[in-house]
Each structure stands twice: as structure tokens, then as C-alpha cells.
Design an enzyme around this catalytic site. Sequence first.
Site, mmCIF file in Angstrom:
data_model
loop_
_atom_site.group_PDB
_atom_site.id
_atom_site.type_symbol
_atom_site.label_atom_id
_atom_site.label_comp_id
_atom_site.label_asym_id
_atom_site.label_seq_id
_atom_site.Cartn_x
_atom_site.Cartn_y
_atom_site.Cartn_z
ATOM 1 N N GLU A 1 31.077 24.149 -75.467
ATOM 2 C CA GLU A 1 31.876 24.932 -76.421
ATOM 3 C C GLU A 1 31.607 26.431 -76.312
ATOM 4 O OE1 GLU A 1 34.264 23.537 -78.231
ATOM 5 O OE2 GLU A 1 33.712 21.561 -77.461
ATOM 6 N N ALA B 1 30.911 20.300 -66.932
ATOM 7 C CA ALA B 1 30.816 19.857 -68.330
ATOM 8 C C ALA B 1 29.523 20.409 -68.907
ATOM 9 C CB ALA B 1 30.824 18.338 -68.411
ATOM 10 N N GLY B 2 29.622 21.179 -69.989
ATOM 11 C CA GLY B 2 28.419 21.771 -70.556
ATOM 12 C C GLY B 2 27.713 22.649 -69.538
ATOM 13 N N LYS C 1 38.902 19.255 -63.209
ATOM 14 C CA LYS C 1 37.801 18.944 -64.126
ATOM 15 C C LYS C 1 37.631 17.431 -64.070
ATOM 16 C CE LYS C 1 36.272 19.157 -68.952
ATOM 17 N NZ LYS C 1 35.164 20.123 -68.964
ATOM 18 N N LYS D 1 34.361 27.723 -71.332
ATOM 19 C CA LYS D 1 34.596 27.449 -69.904
ATOM 20 C C LYS D 1 36.068 27.188 -69.591
ATOM 21 C CE LYS D 1 32.126 23.832 -69.111
ATOM 22 N NZ LYS D 1 31.714 23.683 -70.537
ATOM 23 N N VAL E 1 38.871 27.960 -71.201
ATOM 24 C CA VAL E 1 39.723 29.144 -71.321
ATOM 25 C C VAL E 1 39.513 30.068 -70.129
ATOM 26 C CG1 VAL E 1 40.144 31.250 -72.663
ATOM 27 C CG2 VAL E 1 39.908 29.059 -73.828
ATOM 28 N N SER F 1 34.984 14.313 -71.769
ATOM 29 C CA SER F 1 34.725 13.474 -72.941
ATOM 30 C C SER F 1 35.186 14.226 -74.181
ATOM 31 C CB SER F 1 33.236 13.121 -73.035
ATOM 32 O OG SER F 1 32.439 14.284 -73.084
#
Length: 242
Positions: free
Chosen positions: A12, A114-115, A37, A15, A17, A41
Amino acid sequence: MSGFFITATDTEVGKTVVAGALAGVFRELGYNIGVYKPLQSGHVASNPEGDAARLKVLSGVPTKEDEICPYSIEEPLAPRLAMKRAGRAVTLKDIIHHYNERLKEFNSLFVEGAGGLAVPYTEDALVIDFAKELQLPLIVVARPTLGTVNHTVLTIAYAKAHGLTVAGVILSGCKECEMERVQENKVMIEELSGVPVLGLLPFFEGEFTKKEVLESAKEYIMISKLEEFIRNESTVAHTSSN
């Protein structure tokens, strides 16, 4: 292979955007850029609130959402755990296969992880293992506020320790009232990591349009610096193939 691997210091952070905006800007410049991507999840790929749908809208690619993101699950957990709980087995080989499929359509891909880099990703790999397979230069997206220096410098050090090139950092969600501190964080990140901060992307409040995001990216991100990476990668790839 050419393009960028967009990672972050946390989840959050912005990334999606950043990845979508950069792909959209480069496509406007005439580059045949795609987005990918592999694992998502929190939403299924077709959900308009999910990352795959946002990547499609911002980038303007013709690719379907389930091709941008071939593996998605609704439960908002680390991808490996979310897939395991859903009884699905996804391997590093699987997501690399889909990456190569997307490269049949595009000259370059902007890949979103992711993250952060140490997130458990497929059943046999972390995010950084995927990044190492692709060997694309990294763009690290980070928060502009308190704590970001530590998180960003650690992320860069971890990437470099694994032999990855970090093209630059983009601080996302910058508010005008905090710009003095943001600038101080920018300078400190550059001094401690040796990596340039290539952009201070503003905070988008409420609903925002594709045009607003792309115009902000053009104004606040050093697109020309990133363009140099794309050109250099393309030159190396062309030379290697001859």
C-alpha cells in the site's frame, strides 16, 4: 529483456499507480510497453478495484486483466499464503512462463511485484527470487514520511546484496505541507544508498483520473533518466542477439 521491476518498501505504498503511470507515459512516447503483475491477492484480476484493472487503465494496454495478472485471489494475504489457503500451487516457473508470453506482444515489460522484496511469493520463491530471474533494473517505491529512510535504504541494500541494479527511488504520496521533510528524506536516502530519488509523486486524494496521474508522472518523475535505462537495455539486447 528490457523494462523495469517495480517493487516497494512495503504494501500500500503506491506501486500500482507508479507502475501504471510510467507504462502509460512510455506508451505515449511511442514505446511498445506492457504491464505484468503475476500474483495478486485482495481482489480477483477482473475486479475494477484491483491492481490488475488499475494497471490496465493507467497504462492503456490492450491486454486483458487475467493476462496482466494470471494468478489472483480475493483473500488479502501474502501471495504464497493466499494461494496455499485457496488450494492453488503457483511456482516461479509458472510466472516466468507467463512473463515470456507477455513478451511476445511487447518489446518491454513493467513488472509489479507484491509488497517488498522479501515477501513470500510463489510456493518456491520470494519476490526477490523472481526479480533475480528477470534481471530488470528495480524502481523502489517508498512512502515520503517518517521511517522511509530506514525502509528504503534497507530495501536498496538487500537488492544490491542479491546482485540487482536499482535504477532509482520514487517517493509516492507527497503532500505539499510536508515537502520540507520530504526533501530532507530524499537527500538522506540518496546519501546513504548511492541511488537517486527520481521522483516525488503527489498524494492523490479521492477519485483521480488517468490523465491526472500521467500528467503528474510527467511533471514530478525524471522520465528521461528512466528512458536512458530502456534505451541502454534495448541496445544491449540487440548487441547480444547479433
